[in-house]
Write a protein that holds these residues in place. Structure first.
Motif, PDB file in Angstrom:
ATOM      1  N   TRP A  65       0.855  -1.188   0.000  1.00 61.07           N
ATOM      2  CA  TRP A  65       0.000   0.000   0.000  1.00 61.07           C
ATOM      3  C   TRP A  65       0.889   1.236   0.000  1.00 61.07           C
ATOM      4  CZ3 TRP A  65      -0.494  -3.984   3.545  1.00 61.07           C
ATOM      5  CH2 TRP A  65      -1.656  -4.738   3.479  1.00 61.07           C
ATOM      6  N   PRO A  66       0.381   2.372  -0.474  1.00 60.97           N
ATOM      7  CA  PRO A  66       1.128   3.623  -0.314  1.00 60.97           C
ATOM      8  C   PRO A  66       1.236   3.963   1.174  1.00 60.97           C
ATOM      9  CG  PRO A  66      -0.659   3.899  -1.899  1.00 60.97           C
ATOM     10  CD  PRO A  66      -0.860   2.576  -1.235  1.00 60.97           C
ATOM     11  N   PRO A  67       2.308   4.639   1.589  1.00 62.88           N
ATOM     12  CA  PRO A  67       2.404   5.054   2.996  1.00 62.88           C
ATOM     13  C   PRO A  67       1.321   6.083   3.330  1.00 62.88           C
ATOM     14  CG  PRO A  67       4.241   5.927   1.720  1.00 62.88           C
ATOM     15  CD  PRO A  67       3.451   5.060   0.797  1.00 62.88           C
ATOM     16  N   VAL A  68       1.000   6.168   4.614  1.00 58.74           N
ATOM     17  CA  VAL A  68      -0.022   7.115   5.071  1.00 58.74           C
ATOM     18  C   VAL A  68       0.615   8.141   6.003  1.00 58.74           C
ATOM     19  CG1 VAL A  68      -1.939   5.507   4.750  1.00 58.74           C
ATOM     20  CG2 VAL A  68      -0.746   5.566   6.931  1.00 58.74           C
ATOM     21  N   ASP A  69      -0.164   9.109   6.438  1.00 57.74           N
ATOM     22  CA  ASP A  69       0.338  10.240   7.234  1.00 57.74           C
ATOM     23  C   ASP A  69       1.090   9.833   8.495  1.00 57.74           C
ATOM     24  OD1 ASP A  69      -0.591  12.118   5.444  1.00 57.74           O
ATOM     25  OD2 ASP A  69      -2.517  12.336   6.456  1.00 57.74           O
ATOM     26  N   VAL A  70       0.700   8.753   9.154  1.00 60.08           N
ATOM     27  CA  VAL A  70       1.345   8.374  10.417  1.00 60.08           C
ATOM     28  C   VAL A  70       2.684   7.671  10.216  1.00 60.08           C
ATOM     29  CG1 VAL A  70      -0.836   8.227  11.665  1.00 60.08           C
ATOM     30  CG2 VAL A  70       0.112   6.180  10.578  1.00 60.08           C
ATOM     31  N   GLU A 113      -4.485   2.204   5.118  1.00 56.90           N
ATOM     32  CA  GLU A 113      -4.761   2.648   6.484  1.00 56.90           C
ATOM     33  C   GLU A 113      -5.199   1.465   7.331  1.00 56.90           C
ATOM     34  OE1 GLU A 113      -7.361   6.012   6.385  1.00 56.90           O
ATOM     35  OE2 GLU A 113      -5.951   7.151   5.158  1.00 56.90           O
ATOM     36  N   ASN A 114      -5.688   0.425   6.682  1.00 57.33           N
ATOM     37  CA  ASN A 114      -6.055  -0.808   7.373  1.00 57.33           C
ATOM     38  C   ASN A 114      -5.307  -1.948   6.694  1.00 57.33           C
ATOM     39  OD1 ASN A 114      -7.206  -3.053   8.485  1.00 57.33           O
ATOM     40  ND2 ASN A 114      -9.293  -2.572   7.874  1.00 57.33           N
ATOM     41  N   ALA A 115      -4.267  -2.447   7.346  1.00 58.47           N
ATOM     42  CA  ALA A 115      -3.439  -3.499   6.738  1.00 58.47           C
ATOM     43  C   ALA A 115      -4.156  -4.837   6.686  1.00 58.47           C
ATOM     44  CB  ALA A 115      -2.118  -3.627   7.486  1.00 58.47           C
ATOM     45  N   ASP A 116      -5.383  -4.916   7.212  1.00 62.62           N
ATOM     46  CA  ASP A 116      -6.149  -6.154   7.112  1.00 62.62           C
ATOM     47  C   ASP A 116      -6.941  -6.231   5.808  1.00 62.62           C
ATOM     48  OD1 ASP A 116      -5.251  -6.975   9.589  1.00 62.62           O
ATOM     49  OD2 ASP A 116      -6.949  -6.080  10.654  1.00 62.62           O
ATOM     50  N   SER A 117      -6.920  -5.158   5.026  1.00 68.27           N
ATOM     51  CA  SER A 117      -7.657  -5.155   3.769  1.00 68.27           C
ATOM     52  C   SER A 117      -6.802  -5.780   2.667  1.00 68.27           C
ATOM     53  CB  SER A 117      -8.043  -3.719   3.390  1.00 68.27           C
ATOM     54  OG  SER A 117      -6.883  -2.991   3.051  1.00 68.27           O
ATOM     55  N   PHE A 118      -7.400  -5.918   1.508  1.00 72.69           N
ATOM     56  CA  PHE A 118      -6.643  -6.394   0.355  1.00 72.69           C
ATOM     57  C   PHE A 118      -5.525  -5.408   0.066  1.00 72.69           C
ATOM     58  CE2 PHE A 118     -10.807  -8.346  -0.438  1.00 72.69           C
ATOM     59  CZ  PHE A 118     -10.410  -9.668  -0.604  1.00 72.69           C
ATOM     60  N   GLY A 119      -4.449  -5.901  -0.510  1.00 73.19           N
ATOM     61  CA  GLY A 119      -3.359  -5.017  -0.876  1.00 73.19           C
ATOM     62  C   GLY A 119      -3.748  -4.108  -2.026  1.00 73.19           C
ATOM     63  N   HIS A 120      -3.155  -2.942  -2.050  1.00 76.06           N
ATOM     64  CA  HIS A 120      -3.330  -2.041  -3.185  1.00 76.06           C
ATOM     65  C   HIS A 120      -2.662  -2.688  -4.407  1.00 76.06           C
ATOM     66  CE1 HIS A 120      -4.263   2.040  -4.620  1.00 76.06           C
ATOM     67  NE2 HIS A 120      -3.265   1.828  -5.449  1.00 76.06           N
ATOM     68  N   TRP A 121      -1.487  -3.254  -4.144  1.00 80.08           N
ATOM     69  CA  TRP A 121      -0.798  -4.088  -5.122  1.00 80.08           C
ATOM     70  C   TRP A 121      -0.503  -5.411  -4.426  1.00 80.08           C
ATOM     71  CZ3 TRP A 121       0.802   0.910  -4.051  1.00 80.08           C
ATOM     72  CH2 TRP A 121       0.638   1.823  -5.079  1.00 80.08           C
ATOM     73  N   GLU A 122      -0.615  -6.505  -5.133  1.00 84.28           N
ATOM     74  CA  GLU A 122      -0.282  -7.804  -4.562  1.00 84.28           C
ATOM     75  C   GLU A 122       0.644  -8.529  -5.516  1.00 84.28           C
ATOM     76  OE1 GLU A 122      -3.600 -10.006  -3.040  1.00 84.28           O
ATOM     77  OE2 GLU A 122      -4.362  -8.283  -1.938  1.00 84.28           O
ATOM     78  N   LEU A 123       1.726  -9.047  -4.946  1.00 83.32           N
ATOM     79  CA  LEU A 123       2.701  -9.801  -5.732  1.00 83.32           C
ATOM     80  C   LEU A 123       2.826 -11.200  -5.163  1.00 83.32           C
ATOM     81  CD1 LEU A 123       5.665  -7.261  -6.100  1.00 83.32           C
ATOM     82  CD2 LEU A 123       3.816  -7.696  -7.711  1.00 83.32           C
TER      83      LEU A 123
END
Length: 190
Positions: free
Chosen positions: A142-147, A163-173
């Motif tokens: 995922w792209p980095p977030v503000d924190v 923002e929620n690492a339990d979700s699907f990846g923005h990119w998955e390899l």
């Protein structure tokens, strides 16, 4: 024909002409609306293609494979198999080691910084093992977030943000594990 009849005929002619021009105007308006809708669709598709192209440019590059390295345990236990990954820009990440249909979360920091190799444990290696059980590593990026301890950036394609690492990846390899057993030294008894 008297004056009243001429006025009625003139009014009829004007009404017919107005109806004719109204019909022409309505057809032109429909053609114009159809053309505007077509152009709007083309523009929406172009913007969608641009977002997808940008999404692909921001994606982490596929490493081809994770070259696993077998190392002795520091405390005298079983050997351990390690891998490493380097990413071209800062990403949030989660990784899983897959053995057939099951997986184990791998220990990587949540944020990987650009151009730094990150070493991670893949599996324990009992004395009788000859090849890895883990077949592939699945990375969720995922792209980095503000924190995060970096400059955040975004990808506007609408996929999960991280923002929620339990979700699907923005990119998955999905990256296969490769392992070359250490060479046994050749002994010449001649």
């Amino acid at each position: 024909m008297d004056a009243g009849d001429w006025i009625a005929v003139a009014a009829l002619v004007v009404a017919l002409a107005a109806g004719y021009f109204a019909a022409i105007s309505a057809r032109a308006a429909r053609r114009s609306a159809n053309e505007a809708a077509r152009l709007s669709g083309i523009e929406a598709e172009r913007r969608r293609d641009e977002r997808e192209e940008r999404h692909e440019r921001l994606a982490p590059s596929h490493p081809g494979s994770i070259v696993a390295v077998l190392e002795e345990s520091a405390v005298g236990g079983p050997k351990n198999l390690f891998g490493s990954i380097t990413v071209p820009r800062d990403y949030r990440v989660q990784a899983e080691g897959w053995v057939r249909d099951s997986y184990t979360l791998l220990s990587l920091p949540l944020l990987l910084h650009a151009n730094r190799p990150y070493r991670f444990h893949i599996e324990h290696w009992p004395p009788d093992r000859e090849e890895p059980q883990t077949q592939e590593v699945r990375f969720h990026f995922w792209p980095p977030v503000d924190v995060d301890d970096t400059d955040p950036w975004t990808c506007s394609c609408g996929r999960p943000t991280g923002e929620n690492a339990d979700s699907f990846g923005h990119w998955e390899l999905r990256v296969p594990i490769t392992y070359e057993p250490p060479m046994t030294p050749w002994i010449d008894y001649a």
